[in-house]
Design an enzyme around this catalytic site. Structure first.
Site, PDB file in Angstrom:
ATOM      1  N   GLU A   1      65.772  32.768  54.190  1.00  8.36           N
ATOM      2  CA  GLU A   1      66.609  31.928  55.046  1.00  8.36           C
ATOM      3  C   GLU A   1      66.011  31.700  56.435  1.00  8.36           C
ATOM      4  O   GLU A   1      66.015  30.587  56.934  1.00  8.36           O
ATOM      5  CB  GLU A   1      68.017  32.524  55.184  1.00  8.36           C
ATOM      6  CG  GLU A   1      68.929  32.225  54.008  1.00  8.36           C
ATOM      7  CD  GLU A   1      70.393  32.412  54.374  1.00  8.36           C
ATOM      8  OE1 GLU A   1      70.778  32.109  55.513  1.00  8.36           O
ATOM      9  OE2 GLU A   1      71.142  32.874  53.504  1.00  8.36           O
TER      10      GLU A   1
ATOM     11  N   ARG B   1      72.661  25.797  52.423  1.00  5.77           N
ATOM     12  CA  ARG B   1      71.795  26.316  53.484  1.00  5.77           C
ATOM     13  C   ARG B   1      70.686  25.313  53.836  1.00  5.77           C
ATOM     14  O   ARG B   1      69.555  25.697  54.123  1.00  5.77           O
ATOM     15  CB  ARG B   1      71.174  27.660  53.081  1.00  5.77           C
ATOM     16  CG  ARG B   1      72.194  28.759  52.808  1.00  5.77           C
ATOM     17  CD  ARG B   1      73.024  29.096  54.050  1.00  5.77           C
ATOM     18  NE  ARG B   1      73.970  30.163  53.740  1.00  5.77           N
ATOM     19  CZ  ARG B   1      75.213  29.957  53.258  1.00  5.77           C
ATOM     20  NH1 ARG B   1      75.643  28.714  53.081  1.00  5.77           N
ATOM     21  NH2 ARG B   1      76.006  30.970  53.002  1.00  5.77           N
TER      22      ARG B   1
ATOM     23  N   SER C   1      71.763  37.635  56.605  1.00  4.09           N
ATOM     24  CA  SER C   1      71.232  37.492  55.243  1.00  4.09           C
ATOM     25  C   SER C   1      69.834  36.892  55.302  1.00  4.09           C
ATOM     26  O   SER C   1      69.650  35.801  55.837  1.00  4.09           O
ATOM     27  CB  SER C   1      72.152  36.594  54.408  1.00  4.09           C
ATOM     28  OG  SER C   1      73.419  37.191  54.257  1.00  4.09           O
TER      29      SER C   1
END
Length: 339
Positions: A335, A166, A239
């Site tokens: 995130e 990520r 998410s």
């Protein structure tokens, strides 16, 4: 200047949380020339610039005192095709899932595991999006970005992007690079990634023994629709927390105290823990306070039930982080980009 710049524009339609904040100035760029015009316009007026795509990885906590530049460039093209390996290039403003479906409709495999992820093509390399065992880096063939410091175009290969979980060079250098288009190496051969049990199980339930890339995409879409809320119906950014990667020692400590913990050993000896499991065990699944909450089916997803502010969602995220750290000794990282 040929591009229209608007003032005091609501960003609610441009972020998937549906947060009501305003941009001081707002414009959409449909090509490289318009991008350059808007950056020059901002520089002349000493305005900061916030570049957005689909707004699916963004938590807005206040009005934005800047020029919000939305990438709206469109176009998909085949650059090379040797009969097996096909390199496809897509403009940054292309919506991600329709692009994936375009590749599948043209018999190209590689992106099927990344089906139904919200956002745009240009945002995909920023955080090296991934799902069901596949990440952008696995199918990456290059990208073209504008260096906002020099005004020059730069072509990046896989190594230069420095992809990680990520993460990427672009995410670590916010404000430096503006991604214009991305290239993917896809295949006419069906080299499918079926490592995740839920995908195999769904295909088995459907009686599919020799799946195609389209079958895999359809299965993943059905799983995601069952687990994740549609941003058009319930504001969210997918998410919200990364799965934490911890030392083997810490993972063992967590497992000793909580034998049911879900973890995945990594090549470097560390262990990736399931953030959703940690959050659910801490009792946050389905939690709601006002219009800010945690989804009832997926504890990784924070949701806006209607009128939640970005500040309320951020405060909830911080409470979850503090609780998980206190209970398990594990730090959760958000995130979405915070603004």
């Amino acid at each position: 200047m040929s591009v229209q710049v608007q003032s005091q524009v609501s960003l609610k339609p441009y972020n998937t949380f549906g947060i009501e904040v305003k941009a001081q100035y707002f414009a959409q760029a449909h090509n490289d020339d318009e991008v350059r015009q808007l950056l020059a316009h901002a520089a002349e007026r000493q305005l900061p610039v916030l570049v957005i795509g689909g707004g699916s990885n963004l938590l807005l906590t206040a009005d934005v005192p800047a020029l919000v530049l939305r990438m709206a460039s469109a176009g998909v093209r085949v650059l090379s095709d040797d009969g097996q390996r096909v390199v496809v290039e897509a403009e940054a403003g292309e919506p991600w899932h329709p692009f994936v479906q375009w590749t599948l409709a043209h018999g190209l495999a590689g992106l099927e595991n990344l089906s139904l992820i919200p956002g745009t093509v240009g945002a995909a390399p920023m955080q090296n999006i991934g799902a069901y065992g596949v990440e952008i880096k696995d199918v990456f063939a290059g990208l073209t970005a504008l260096d906002r410091q020099t005004g020059q175009l730069h072509a990046f290969d896989l190594e230069q992007c420095d992809f990680a979980y990520r993460d990427s060079l672009f995410k670590r250098n916010p404000g430096r690079w503006l991604i214009l288009r991305v290239r993917f190496a896809l295949s006419r051969a069906q080299q499918l990634h079926l490592d995740y049990g839920p995908v195999r199980q769904r295909l088995s339930e459907q009686g599919i023994e020799q799946p195609t890339a389209q079958n895999v995409s359809d299965a993943i879409c059905s799983i995601r629709r069952e687990k994740l809320p549609d941003p058009a119906e319930l504001g969210n950014a997918g998410s919200f927390f990364k799965n934490p990667v911890v030392s083997a020692q810490l993972a063992a400590q967590v497992r000793d105290a909580h034998p049911g913990v879900v973890g995945y050993p990594q090549a470097d000896g560390q262990v990736k823990l399931a953030a959703g499991w940690l959050i659910e065990q801490a009792g946050w699944k389905g939690f709601r306070e006002g219009d800010a909450g945690v989804h009832r089916l997926q504890s990784l997803v924070l949701v806006n039930y209607g009128q939640a502010s970005g500040g309320q969602l951020y405060a909830l995220a911080q409470r979850i982080q503090a609780d998980v750290l206190a209970r398990f000794g594990v730090e959760l990282e958000m995130e979405p980009n915070l603004y």
